[in-house]
Design a protein around this motif. Structure first.
Motif, PDB file in Angstrom:
ATOM      1  N   GLY A   1       0.672  -1.446   0.003  1.00  0.00           N
ATOM      2  CA  GLY A   1      -0.165   0.096  -0.366  1.00  0.00           C
ATOM      3  C   GLY A   1       1.033   0.667   0.320  1.00  0.00           C
ATOM      4  O   GLY A   1       0.857   2.079  -0.749  1.00  0.00           O
ATOM      5  N   GLY A   2       2.620   1.682   0.950  1.00  0.00           N
ATOM      6  CA  GLY A   2       3.520   2.436   0.930  1.00  0.00           C
ATOM      7  C   GLY A   2       4.069   2.617  -0.994  1.00  0.00           C
ATOM      8  O   GLY A   2       3.703   3.637  -0.982  1.00  0.00           O
ATOM      9  N   TRP A   3       3.999   1.401  -1.430  1.00  0.00           N
ATOM     10  CA  TRP A   3       4.262   1.829  -2.166  1.00  0.00           C
ATOM     11  C   TRP A   3       3.058   2.456  -3.617  1.00  0.00           C
ATOM     12  O   TRP A   3       3.543   2.674  -4.746  1.00  0.00           O
ATOM     13  N   VAL A   4       2.698   1.705  -3.677  1.00  0.00           N
ATOM     14  CA  VAL A   4       0.422   2.229  -4.287  1.00  0.00           C
ATOM     15  C   VAL A   4       0.858   3.837  -4.430  1.00  0.00           C
ATOM     16  O   VAL A   4       0.595   4.670  -5.191  1.00  0.00           O
ATOM     17  N   ILE A   5       1.116   4.238  -3.459  1.00  0.00           N
ATOM     18  CA  ILE A   5       0.713   5.680  -2.982  1.00  0.00           C
ATOM     19  C   ILE A   5       1.727   6.355  -2.933  1.00  0.00           C
ATOM     20  O   ILE A   5       2.189   7.633  -4.389  1.00  0.00           O
ATOM     21  N   ALA A   6       3.335   5.766  -3.218  1.00  0.00           N
ATOM     22  CA  ALA A   6       4.557   6.260  -3.495  1.00  0.00           C
ATOM     23  C   ALA A   6       4.266   6.237  -4.947  1.00  0.00           C
ATOM     24  O   ALA A   6       4.763   7.161  -5.758  1.00  0.00           O
ATOM     25  N   ALA A   7       3.990   5.237  -5.726  1.00  0.00           N
ATOM     26  CA  ALA A   7       3.330   5.517  -7.118  1.00  0.00           C
ATOM     27  C   ALA A   7       3.080   5.886  -7.807  1.00  0.00           C
ATOM     28  O   ALA A   7       3.126   7.092  -9.091  1.00  0.00           O
ATOM     29  N   VAL A   8       1.709   6.904  -7.355  1.00  0.00           N
ATOM     30  CA  VAL A   8       1.195   8.321  -7.375  1.00  0.00           C
ATOM     31  C   VAL A   8       1.898   9.221  -7.251  1.00  0.00           C
ATOM     32  O   VAL A   8       1.928  10.120  -8.293  1.00  0.00           O
ATOM     33  N   GLY A   9       3.007   9.414  -6.267  1.00  0.00           N
ATOM     34  CA  GLY A   9       3.749  10.363  -6.152  1.00  0.00           C
ATOM     35  C   GLY A   9       4.826  10.744  -7.286  1.00  0.00           C
ATOM     36  O   GLY A   9       5.029  11.147  -7.499  1.00  0.00           O
ATOM     37  N   LEU A  10       5.060   9.202  -8.069  1.00  0.00           N
ATOM     38  CA  LEU A  10       6.167   9.242  -8.596  1.00  0.00           C
ATOM     39  C   LEU A  10       5.670   9.579 -10.137  1.00  0.00           C
ATOM     40  O   LEU A  10       5.909  10.416 -11.030  1.00  0.00           O
ATOM     41  N   PHE A  11       5.033   9.458  -9.973  1.00  0.00           N
ATOM     42  CA  PHE A  11       3.855   8.612 -11.856  1.00  0.00           C
ATOM     43  C   PHE A  11       3.828  10.696 -12.049  1.00  0.00           C
ATOM     44  O   PHE A  11       3.389  10.923 -13.023  1.00  0.00           O
ATOM     45  N   ASN A  12       2.957  11.094 -10.574  1.00  0.00           N
ATOM     46  CA  ASN A  12       2.869  12.594 -10.262  1.00  0.00           C
ATOM     47  C   ASN A  12       3.542  13.313 -10.826  1.00  0.00           C
ATOM     48  O   ASN A  12       3.081  14.612 -11.473  1.00  0.00           O
ATOM     49  N   ILE A  13       4.725  13.526 -10.882  1.00  0.00           N
ATOM     50  CA  ILE A  13       5.856  14.054 -11.307  1.00  0.00           C
ATOM     51  C   ILE A  13       6.097  14.106 -12.471  1.00  0.00           C
ATOM     52  O   ILE A  13       5.533  15.621 -12.941  1.00  0.00           O
ATOM     53  N   ILE A  14       5.930  13.197 -13.155  1.00  0.00           N
ATOM     54  CA  ILE A  14       6.305  13.035 -14.562  1.00  0.00           C
ATOM     55  C   ILE A  14       5.069  13.476 -15.362  1.00  0.00           C
ATOM     56  O   ILE A  14       5.266  14.371 -15.831  1.00  0.00           O
ATOM     57  N   GLY A  15       3.680  13.247 -14.833  1.00  0.00           N
ATOM     58  CA  GLY A  15       2.348  14.280 -14.599  1.00  0.00           C
ATOM     59  C   GLY A  15       2.667  15.806 -14.677  1.00  0.00           C
ATOM     60  O   GLY A  15       2.229  16.097 -15.782  1.00  0.00           O
ATOM     61  N   SER A  16       3.368  16.119 -13.875  1.00  0.00           N
ATOM     62  CA  SER A  16       2.159  17.766 -14.183  1.00  0.00           C
ATOM     63  C   SER A  16       3.809  18.093 -14.567  1.00  0.00           C
ATOM     64  O   SER A  16       3.355  19.027 -15.225  1.00  0.00           O
ATOM     65  N   LEU A  17       5.444  17.915 -14.361  1.00  0.00           N
ATOM     66  CA  LEU A  17       6.208  18.511 -15.091  1.00  0.00           C
ATOM     67  C   LEU A  17       5.339  18.489 -16.476  1.00  0.00           C
ATOM     68  O   LEU A  17       6.322  19.102 -17.283  1.00  0.00           O
ATOM     69  N   SER A  18       4.977  17.031 -17.632  1.00  0.00           N
ATOM     70  CA  SER A  18       4.299  17.297 -18.852  1.00  0.00           C
ATOM     71  C   SER A  18       3.300  18.405 -18.762  1.00  0.00           C
ATOM     72  O   SER A  18       3.722  19.037 -20.037  1.00  0.00           O
TER      73      SER A  18
END
Length: 414
Positions: A262-279
């Motif tokens: 579950g921690g890594w799921v929430i972390a994945a949200v944050g990690l991939f939003n870095i890509i999304g936000s910068l894009s």
């Protein structure tokens, strides 16, 4: 003439180059967003220790979201009028204090005070919303788009770091020690905020076109159909984000998924939003922002449909986190950029703050209804489908927005 870092900075603060402003602002966004995005992992250990239902924790975090939203335009108005530094320092102290009160909480009332009231108002004074305001005021226009995306991505990176970090602290040292560590880290915001200091607003440092009174600025914004549509659409963003952040860890645990996963799921949200936000920070300079927003809300809705329609496995959970992450806080750069485009930067923090009220009212309902529905029916399914409905509606609501500055035939001095 635009208000830039060069004509706002006092001579003795020449160290505040655009790069320094962006780095310090991103660090603040990382620190402020990290702990609050990890509070869902405290539901089970605290509820187990004090025999609370999820509705108790849900109400406290729902209150946090609501007060964060209600406090945002107030903090924004104070920052717009008197400068950002004092607001951010007070916000950081309230945030740290709220985490400590939460650490010693033993009753629902004390949990509401710490996790709800103090952290909620603290976030209104030191979260990435004011960082984005500082970027809009201090940076030249050509650097704003990417900076807004970077500031939002930094908040997501905080989520990526703090989710597994929080789980590790809880597992190895207990939830009390984890909250103490979080509180101490919030104090780092105080020195970092020096780089984002803005001067009090005067007629000399505000462009003529932006010289409005507070009352006139609000009347103009809420009389503008595109602003109203933007505000209404932002409700969905808050509803989905808050519900998923708070209740997803427990939802996964109910289905046999470990807390670490579950921690890594929430972390994945944050990690991939870095890509999304910068894009999105880059794409919003090339495509209409309303179309970007509509697409993001639709993607979120479809991701939820796919997630709840199939059996939950660690792989599907992490995939959901990744896809959702791409559209997570990616709505913030185009939303904030539209506010600045339509109304300028004079009252940016205030007007974006009112849009954020809608976001946080949605967040309040997402967290609160999630807890109530689960306690009543033993399932989060109705809230998942409500999130889908809101996502589709927001995708449609954003399409008619007109992307151009509001007409101001006569400047109205404050």
């Amino acid at each position: 003439m635009a208000v830039t870092a060069d004509n706002l900075r006092p001579a003795k603060a020449s160290w505040r180059t655009p790069l320094v402003i962006i780095i310090c602002g991103c660090a603040i966004a990382l620190l402020s967003f990290g702990p609050r995005s990890s509070l869902g992992f405290f539901i089970q250990p605290m509820s187990k220790e004090f025999t609370w239902g999820r509705d108790v924790f849900g109400l406290a975090l729902a209150l946090q979201n609501l007060l964060w939203g209600l406090g945002q335009p107030i903090a924004g108005a104070i920052a717009d009028r008197f400068g950002l530094l004092r607001v951010m320092v007070v916000g950081a102290l309230l945030y740290a204090g709220g985490l400590l009160v939460m650490r010693y909480a033993s009753t629902p009332g004390s949990l509401d005070l710490g996790a709800g009231v103090l952290i909620g108002f603290g976030l209104s004074g030191c979260s990435f919303n004011l960082v984005l305001s500082a970027f809009s005021k201090l940076l030249p226009p050509e650097k704003r788009g990417m900076a807004l995306g970077a500031g939002t991505a930094a908040g997501s990176f905080g989520q990526f770091l703090f989710a597994p970090f929080g789980v590790a602290l809880i597992d190895n040292f207990g939830w009390q020690s984890a909250l103490t560590v979080f509180a101490l880290l919030m104090l780092l915001i105080v020195p970092l905020s020096l780089a984002l200091a803005t001067p009090p607003a005067t007629s000399e440092n505000v462009p003529v076109a932006d010289q409005q009174s507070f009352k006139t600025a609000l009347a103009e914004a809420f009389g503008h159909p595109s602003y109203v549509l933007l505000v209404l659409g932002f409700f969905t963003c808050g509803f989905q984000l808050a519900f998923i952040t708070v209740h997803l860890p427990a939802y996964l645990a109910d289905r046999g998924i470990s807390a670490q996963t579950g921690g890594w799921v929430i972390a994945a949200v944050g990690l991939f939003n870095i890509i999304g936000s910068l894009s999105v920070g880059v794409l919003q300079n090339k495509f209409p922002k309303r179309y970007i927003l509509s697409f993001l809300y639709f993607v979120r809705a479809m991701a939820i449909v796919a997630f709840i329609s199939f059996p939950i496995t660690p792989f599907s959970a992490i995939m959901f986190g990744a896809v959702t992450g791409l559209a997570w806080l990616s709505t913030v750069p185009p939303t904030s950029a539209l506010v600045a485009l339509m109304f300028g930067t004079r009252w940016f923090a205030t007007l974006y703050g009112f849009a954020f009220v809608s976001h946080q009212v949605g967040g309040f309902l997402g967290v609160w209804l999630g807890g109530i529905v689960f306690e009543q029916y033993g399932s989060y399914t109705p809230i998942w489908w409500l999130s889908v409905l809101f996502g589709v509606l927001s995708a449609l609501i954003n399409l008619p927005i007109v992307e151009q500055p509001v007409a101001r035939p006569v400047a109205q001095p404050a």
